[in-house]
Design an enzyme around this catalytic site. Sequence first.
Site, PDB file in Angstrom:
ATOM      1  N   ASP A 131     -46.834  96.670  63.835  1.00 54.51           N
ATOM      2  CA  ASP A 131     -47.876  97.240  64.026  1.00 54.51           C
ATOM      3  C   ASP A 131     -47.851  97.840  62.907  1.00 54.51           C
ATOM      4  OD1 ASP A 131     -48.856  97.421  66.604  1.00 54.51           O
ATOM      5  OD2 ASP A 131     -47.862  98.744  67.127  1.00 54.51           O
ATOM      6  N   LYS A 145     -53.735  96.801  65.092  1.00 52.11           N
ATOM      7  CA  LYS A 145     -55.137  96.701  65.183  1.00 52.11           C
ATOM      8  C   LYS A 145     -55.777  98.126  64.002  1.00 52.11           C
ATOM      9  CE  LYS A 145     -55.018  97.077  69.499  1.00 52.11           C
ATOM     10  NZ  LYS A 145     -53.380  96.661  69.553  1.00 52.11           N
ATOM     11  N   MET A 165     -55.112 110.264  67.950  1.00 50.83           N
ATOM     12  CA  MET A 165     -56.525 109.593  68.054  1.00 50.83           C
ATOM     13  C   MET A 165     -57.391 110.614  68.010  1.00 50.83           C
ATOM     14  SD  MET A 165     -54.562 105.925  69.342  1.00 50.83           S
ATOM     15  CE  MET A 165     -54.488 107.035  70.583  1.00 50.83           C
TER      16      MET A 165
HETATM   17  N1  SAH Z   1     -46.953 105.123  69.363  1.00 50.84           N
HETATM   18  C1  SAH Z   1     -47.142 105.808  68.152  1.00 50.84           C
HETATM   19  C2  SAH Z   1     -48.401 106.547  69.012  1.00 50.84           C
HETATM   20  C3  SAH Z   1     -50.058 105.667  69.036  1.00 50.84           C
HETATM   21  S1  SAH Z   1     -51.815 105.821  68.796  1.00 50.84           S
HETATM   22  C4  SAH Z   1     -46.511 107.117  68.806  1.00 50.84           C
HETATM   23  O1  SAH Z   1     -45.297 107.435  69.747  1.00 50.84           O
HETATM   24  O2  SAH Z   1     -46.980 108.121  67.696  1.00 50.84           O
HETATM   25  C5  SAH Z   1     -51.392 106.248  67.480  1.00 50.84           C
HETATM   26  C6  SAH Z   1     -52.139 107.264  66.788  1.00 50.84           C
HETATM   27  O3  SAH Z   1     -50.346 108.169  66.472  1.00 50.84           O
HETATM   28  C7  SAH Z   1     -52.356 107.596  65.271  1.00 50.84           C
HETATM   29  O4  SAH Z   1     -53.958 107.899  65.518  1.00 50.84           O
HETATM   30  C8  SAH Z   1     -52.520 108.957  65.204  1.00 50.84           C
HETATM   31  O5  SAH Z   1     -53.034 110.233  66.202  1.00 50.84           O
HETATM   32  C9  SAH Z   1     -50.642 108.893  65.809  1.00 50.84           C
HETATM   33  N2  SAH Z   1     -50.328 109.070  64.225  1.00 50.84           N
HETATM   34  C10 SAH Z   1     -48.689 107.929  65.137  1.00 50.84           C
HETATM   35  N3  SAH Z   1     -47.709 108.034  63.407  1.00 50.84           N
HETATM   36  C11 SAH Z   1     -48.268 109.026  62.525  1.00 50.84           C
HETATM   37  C12 SAH Z   1     -47.434 109.687  61.494  1.00 50.84           C
HETATM   38  N4  SAH Z   1     -46.747 109.627  60.979  1.00 50.84           N
HETATM   39  N5  SAH Z   1     -48.759 110.863  60.984  1.00 50.84           N
HETATM   40  C13 SAH Z   1     -49.756 111.319  62.866  1.00 50.84           C
HETATM   41  N6  SAH Z   1     -50.173 110.802  63.138  1.00 50.84           N
HETATM   42  C14 SAH Z   1     -49.157 109.611  63.019  1.00 50.84           C
END
Ligand code: SAH
Length: 285
Positions: free
Chosen positions: A64, A86, A201
């Site tokens: 991803d 995406k 998000m």
């Molecule tokens: N599966 C992922 C989330 C995917 S949705 C998890 O468990 O973290 C994508 C969202 O995750 C982003 O819009 C943001 O809100 C958050 N996110 C993912 N990586 C991040 C990071 N390094 N720092 C801050 N927010 C993050």
Amino acid sequence: MTASPTKTAAWQQAAPGFARLDAEPFPVFEPGWVWLVGAGPGAPGLMSLLCYHAMQTCDVAVYDALVNPDILRWVRVGAELEYAGKRGGKPSPVQRDISLRLIELAQSGKRVLRLKGGDPFMFGRGGEESQHLAQAGVPFRIVPGITSGVGGLAYAGMPATHRDTNHSIMFLTGHDASGKMPANVNWPAVAKAAPVIVMYMAVKNLGEIAAALMDGGRSPADPVTIVSNATLPHQRIMRTTLGAAGADVAANEPPTPAIVVVGHAADWMDVLGWYRDGLKENKIG
Ligand code: SAH
């Protein structure tokens, strides 16, 4: 407390560093299987041993957008790398295509590593992907990862729970499939549900969300903390309040990906914020 042993056990001396792990009975990654694996929030050091093992034994890694390129460098030489990301906040007509691709790769006899940011079952569509695999009769394993909504708080110095201030925590998405603020969320109930609300998000719709939470009874003075690029050397923290969040986000445009934390977990940051400049230089974590 018991005294620490003075002698080193034989197994402790077997091999230095990580080499000792090679002797461990890791589960075999069988051809035709898909492993849906969380790579953690960003810092490579936060991945699990099963994640690393899958990277060493897969034939193809389908990754991803949020998977750190420094992590991809650790995929076994000879395995294929395939991007299936995406863009955040956009409608995702390709989700079905990603699932079909995973099925196709597995049915051609490959060991398919589906590598996702954070945890695959936390807002990462791992639910849908594994559902499609199950329907197609493709065997799979789920390897959890540290989700950004937990790891990001740790790297910001905000205890997700704390007996004095945060006895419960709620995880929430800040947009629906079309990128809008989710309409089917009971915002007044959410406002009262937990002292700490962690939103994924949510930057784009934060003004609207903050208004809904205040309508639901949450104080405009409630701290809002936005952690951008959590656990990475370019991590940034923006602090505001529910009342000011909309205007502050519009004025300062915090970088994404970012998690938004509502609540007094933020009060601990001045004392517990440990991830500072000197430490950030190490990109492993
Ligand atoms: N599966 C992922 C989330 C995917 S949705 C998890 O468990 O973290 C994508 C969202 O995750 C982003 O819009 C943001 O809100 C958050 N996110 C993912 N990586 C991040 C990071 N390094 N720092 C801050 N927010 C993050």
